[in-house]
Design a protein around this motif. Structure first.
Motif, PDB file in Angstrom:
ATOM      1  N   LEU A   1      -4.200  49.841 -13.911  1.00 57.37           N
ATOM      2  CA  LEU A   1      -3.125  50.438 -13.129  1.00 57.37           C
ATOM      3  C   LEU A   1      -1.866  50.532 -13.971  1.00 57.37           C
ATOM      4  O   LEU A   1      -1.457  49.559 -14.605  1.00 57.37           O
ATOM      5  CB  LEU A   1      -2.859  49.598 -11.880  1.00 57.37           C
TER       6      LEU A   1
ATOM      7  N   PHE B   1      -1.274  56.550  -7.095  1.00 67.03           N
ATOM      8  CA  PHE B   1      -1.396  55.574  -8.167  1.00 67.03           C
ATOM      9  C   PHE B   1      -1.806  56.292  -9.454  1.00 67.03           C
ATOM     10  O   PHE B   1      -2.547  57.265  -9.420  1.00 67.03           O
ATOM     11  CB  PHE B   1      -2.470  54.530  -7.827  1.00 67.03           C
TER      12      PHE B   1
ATOM     13  N   TYR C   1     -16.904  51.658  -5.743  1.00 69.20           N
ATOM     14  CA  TYR C   1     -16.826  53.025  -6.244  1.00 69.20           C
ATOM     15  C   TYR C   1     -17.960  53.264  -7.223  1.00 69.20           C
ATOM     16  O   TYR C   1     -18.458  52.337  -7.861  1.00 69.20           O
ATOM     17  CB  TYR C   1     -15.503  53.275  -6.981  1.00 69.20           C
TER      18      TYR C   1
ATOM     19  N   TYR D   1     -14.003  44.745   4.921  1.00 71.46           N
ATOM     20  CA  TYR D   1     -12.759  44.060   5.262  1.00 71.46           C
ATOM     21  C   TYR D   1     -12.921  42.577   5.557  1.00 71.46           C
ATOM     22  O   TYR D   1     -11.987  41.800   5.363  1.00 71.46           O
ATOM     23  CB  TYR D   1     -12.092  44.733   6.456  1.00 71.46           C
TER      24      TYR D   1
ATOM     25  N   PHE E   1      -9.464  46.035 -10.243  1.00 72.37           N
ATOM     26  CA  PHE E   1     -10.836  46.420 -10.545  1.00 72.37           C
ATOM     27  C   PHE E   1     -11.555  45.396 -11.404  1.00 72.37           C
ATOM     28  O   PHE E   1     -10.956  44.745 -12.263  1.00 72.37           O
ATOM     29  CB  PHE E   1     -10.858  47.757 -11.290  1.00 72.37           C
ATOM     30  N   GLY E   2     -12.864  45.293 -11.186  1.00 72.97           N
ATOM     31  CA  GLY E   2     -13.726  44.617 -12.121  1.00 72.97           C
ATOM     32  C   GLY E   2     -14.072  45.565 -13.255  1.00 72.97           C
ATOM     33  O   GLY E   2     -13.684  46.739 -13.243  1.00 72.97           O
TER      34      GLY E   2
ATOM     35  N   LEU F   1     -18.168  50.303  -9.724  1.00 72.27           N
ATOM     36  CA  LEU F   1     -16.941  49.519  -9.815  1.00 72.27           C
ATOM     37  C   LEU F   1     -16.635  48.846  -8.493  1.00 72.27           C
ATOM     38  O   LEU F   1     -16.759  49.461  -7.429  1.00 72.27           O
ATOM     39  CB  LEU F   1     -15.755  50.424 -10.199  1.00 72.27           C
TER      40      LEU F   1
ATOM     41  N   GLY G   1      -1.513  54.864   3.401  1.00 72.94           N
ATOM     42  CA  GLY G   1      -1.323  53.470   3.756  1.00 72.94           C
ATOM     43  C   GLY G   1      -2.245  52.568   2.969  1.00 72.94           C
ATOM     44  O   GLY G   1      -2.591  52.850   1.836  1.00 72.94           O
ATOM     45  N   PHE G   2      -2.672  51.486   3.597  1.00 72.36           N
ATOM     46  CA  PHE G   2      -3.490  50.496   2.905  1.00 72.36           C
ATOM     47  C   PHE G   2      -4.973  50.752   3.148  1.00 72.36           C
ATOM     48  O   PHE G   2      -5.716  49.866   3.544  1.00 72.36           O
ATOM     49  CB  PHE G   2      -3.116  49.099   3.373  1.00 72.36           C
TER      50      PHE G   2
ATOM     51  N   THR H   1     -15.767  50.542   1.947  1.00 65.91           N
ATOM     52  CA  THR H   1     -14.720  49.547   2.123  1.00 65.91           C
ATOM     53  C   THR H   1     -15.258  48.449   3.026  1.00 65.91           C
ATOM     54  O   THR H   1     -15.869  48.739   4.056  1.00 65.91           O
ATOM     55  CB  THR H   1     -13.466  50.129   2.800  1.00 65.91           C
TER      56      THR H   1
ATOM     57  N   GLN I   1      -8.575  54.374  -1.706  1.00 60.15           N
ATOM     58  CA  GLN I   1      -7.955  55.340  -2.590  1.00 60.15           C
ATOM     59  C   GLN I   1      -8.995  56.380  -2.989  1.00 60.15           C
ATOM     60  O   GLN I   1     -10.143  56.047  -3.260  1.00 60.15           O
ATOM     61  CB  GLN I   1      -7.427  54.645  -3.854  1.00 60.15           C
TER      62      GLN I   1
ATOM     63  N   TYR J   1      -3.580  55.519 -13.243  1.00 62.71           N
ATOM     64  CA  TYR J   1      -4.363  54.592 -14.049  1.00 62.71           C
ATOM     65  C   TYR J   1      -4.621  55.222 -15.415  1.00 62.71           C
ATOM     66  O   TYR J   1      -4.602  56.439 -15.576  1.00 62.71           O
ATOM     67  CB  TYR J   1      -5.731  54.333 -13.404  1.00 62.71           C
TER      68      TYR J   1
ATOM     69  N   SER K   1       0.323  43.307  -1.092  1.00 64.15           N
ATOM     70  CA  SER K   1       0.466  44.238  -2.215  1.00 64.15           C
ATOM     71  C   SER K   1       0.923  45.593  -1.681  1.00 64.15           C
ATOM     72  O   SER K   1       0.979  45.827  -0.472  1.00 64.15           O
ATOM     73  CB  SER K   1      -0.855  44.388  -2.956  1.00 64.15           C
ATOM     74  N   GLN K   2       1.212  46.500  -2.623  1.00 67.61           N
ATOM     75  CA  GLN K   2       1.578  47.865  -2.222  1.00 67.61           C
ATOM     76  C   GLN K   2       0.352  48.716  -1.971  1.00 67.61           C
ATOM     77  O   GLN K   2       0.466  49.924  -1.771  1.00 67.61           O
ATOM     78  CB  GLN K   2       2.418  48.524  -3.321  1.00 67.61           C
ATOM     79  N   GLY K   3      -0.805  48.074  -2.001  1.00 64.22           N
ATOM     80  CA  GLY K   3      -2.040  48.815  -1.801  1.00 64.22           C
ATOM     81  C   GLY K   3      -2.792  49.039  -3.098  1.00 64.22           C
ATOM     82  O   GLY K   3      -3.832  49.691  -3.104  1.00 64.22           O
ATOM     83  N   ASN K   4      -2.262  48.504  -4.199  1.00 64.35           N
ATOM     84  CA  ASN K   4      -2.947  48.698  -5.469  1.00 64.35           C
ATOM     85  C   ASN K   4      -4.260  47.930  -5.497  1.00 64.35           C
ATOM     86  O   ASN K   4      -4.428  46.915  -4.832  1.00 64.35           O
ATOM     87  CB  ASN K   4      -2.059  48.271  -6.636  1.00 64.35           C
ATOM     88  N   LEU K   5      -5.208  48.444  -6.277  1.00 64.95           N
ATOM     89  CA  LEU K   5      -6.532  47.855  -6.406  1.00 64.95           C
ATOM     90  C   LEU K   5      -6.646  47.090  -7.718  1.00 64.95           C
ATOM     91  O   LEU K   5      -6.138  47.529  -8.743  1.00 64.95           O
ATOM     92  CB  LEU K   5      -7.607  48.944  -6.363  1.00 64.95           C
TER      93      LEU K   5
ATOM     94  N   GLN L   1      -8.173  44.581  -2.807  1.00 69.87           N
ATOM     95  CA  GLN L   1      -6.785  44.856  -2.449  1.00 69.87           C
ATOM     96  C   GLN L   1      -6.253  43.612  -1.751  1.00 69.87           C
ATOM     97  O   GLN L   1      -6.847  43.141  -0.781  1.00 69.87           O
ATOM     98  CB  GLN L   1      -6.726  46.064  -1.512  1.00 69.87           C
TER      99      GLN L   1
ATOM    100  N   SER M   1     -12.585  49.270 -17.869  1.00 70.05           N
ATOM    101  CA  SER M   1     -12.294  49.602 -16.484  1.00 70.05           C
ATOM    102  C   SER M   1     -10.911  50.240 -16.366  1.00 70.05           C
ATOM    103  O   SER M   1     -10.205  50.419 -17.349  1.00 70.05           O
ATOM    104  CB  SER M   1     -12.379  48.342 -15.626  1.00 70.05           C
ATOM    105  N   LEU M   2     -10.552  50.569 -15.163  1.00 69.20           N
ATOM    106  CA  LEU M   2      -9.271  51.231 -14.919  1.00 69.20           C
ATOM    107  C   LEU M   2      -8.129  50.221 -14.965  1.00 69.20           C
ATOM    108  O   LEU M   2      -8.239  49.127 -14.413  1.00 69.20           O
ATOM    109  CB  LEU M   2      -9.261  51.885 -13.542  1.00 69.20           C
TER     110      LEU M   2
ATOM    111  N   PHE N   1     -13.526  47.154  -2.160  1.00 71.30           N
ATOM    112  CA  PHE N   1     -13.953  48.547  -2.288  1.00 71.30           C
ATOM    113  C   PHE N   1     -15.027  48.679  -3.366  1.00 71.30           C
ATOM    114  O   PHE N   1     -14.956  48.036  -4.414  1.00 71.30           O
ATOM    115  CB  PHE N   1     -12.757  49.437  -2.670  1.00 71.30           C
TER     116      PHE N   1
ATOM    117  N   THR O   1       2.595  52.569  -9.332  1.00 69.91           N
ATOM    118  CA  THR O   1       2.395  52.920  -7.935  1.00 69.91           C
ATOM    119  C   THR O   1       3.604  53.717  -7.479  1.00 69.91           C
ATOM    120  O   THR O   1       4.742  53.308  -7.748  1.00 69.91           O
ATOM    121  CB  THR O   1       2.271  51.650  -7.078  1.00 69.91           C
TER     122      THR O   1
ATOM    123  N   ARG P   1      -7.269  41.929   1.700  1.00 66.79           N
ATOM    124  CA  ARG P   1      -7.076  42.988   2.684  1.00 66.79           C
ATOM    125  C   ARG P   1      -8.323  43.859   2.766  1.00 66.79           C
ATOM    126  O   ARG P   1      -8.716  44.272   3.836  1.00 66.79           O
ATOM    127  CB  ARG P   1      -5.870  43.853   2.335  1.00 66.79           C
TER     128      ARG P   1
END
Lengths: 111, 114
Positions: B46, B34, A36, A51, A101-102, A87, B99-100, A49, B103, B36, A95-99, A91, B43-44, A34, B49, A31
């Motif tokens: 999760l 969210f 950071y 896409y 991460f590496g 970082l 939304g998506f 971001t 963050q 974390y 999903s619910q939008g959770n990320l 996404q 790293s972070l 990102f 949610t 989706r």
């Protein structure tokens, strides 16, 4: 399983020495990807971001690019204040939008 | 840019006590927040949610009875660490989104349990 791998783990540059950070990903339908920046003892700061493959975004000395398998963060003529951990996160669709991460690339820029 | 605050920024508590951490989106309404945790040089990860007005969805391995999450409004979420133990000591970070989309992260809360 969705996964993000960043390389190198650490990168030391001289001020003005351009380089790139890599983020490889596998995800069941992307989706968004990102980037950071995180300074020690602080929360991540949003940079970009992306896409879709072929997309590029720029901000000051940073430029992020995206292909179907990886993303690059190019740093042009870095300054000491660019020192931080960068970082990458993905996404997944559905999903619910959770990320996800590496582990990050710790960048040190010496004057 | 969007601003997310956390309070407190650091807290020290005794083993067995509970600690509440607040996360607020200051200039936008966050449909999703969210939580974390981050261990040194890692790293972070999760934890959960949460959507406003709904029960939080916890990641596998995260005890929902130990880490209580409440998302009472579009600008506030709280994380309560109940009966804290030294192994709960960590850096806790919240994020908020509409939304998506991207963050936006808070500055983090350093929890030390003695």
């Amino acid at each position: 399983e969705d996964q993000v791998t960043q390389s190198p783990e650490a990168l030391r540059l001289q001020e003005g020495e351009s380089s790139s950070l890599n983020c490889s990903y596998t995800v069941s339908g992307l989706r968004g990807l990102f980037w950071y920046r995180q300074d020690p003892g602080k929360g991540p700061e949003f940079l970009f971001t992306l896409y879709s493959a072929g997309e590029e975004k720029e901000k000051e000395r940073l430029k992020a690019t995206l292909t179907k398998k990886e993303s690059f963060l190019h740093i042009t003529a870095p300054k000491p204040e660019d020192s931080a951990t960068y970082l990458c996160a993905v996404q997944a669709r559905g999903s619910q939008g959770n990320l996800i991460f590496g582990k990050g690339t710790k960048l040190s820029v010496k004057p | 840019g969007a601003v997310v605050s956390q309070h407190p920024s650091w807290v020290i508590c005794k083993s067995g006590t509970s600690v509440k951490i607040e996360c607020r989106s200051l200039d936008f309404q966050a449909t999703t927040m969210f939580w974390y945790r981050q261990f040194p040089k890692q790293s972070l990860m999760l934890m959960a949610t949460s959507n406003e007005g709904s029960k939080a969805t916890y990641e596998q391995g995260v005890e929902k009875d130990k880490f209580l999450i409440n998302h009472a409004s579009l600008t506030l979420s709280t994380l309560t660490v109940t009966s804290a133990h030294p192994e709960d000591s960590s850096f806790y970070i919240c994020s908020a989104s509409q939304g998506f989309h991207e963050q936006y992260f808070g500055p983090g809360t350093r929890l030390t349990v003695t």
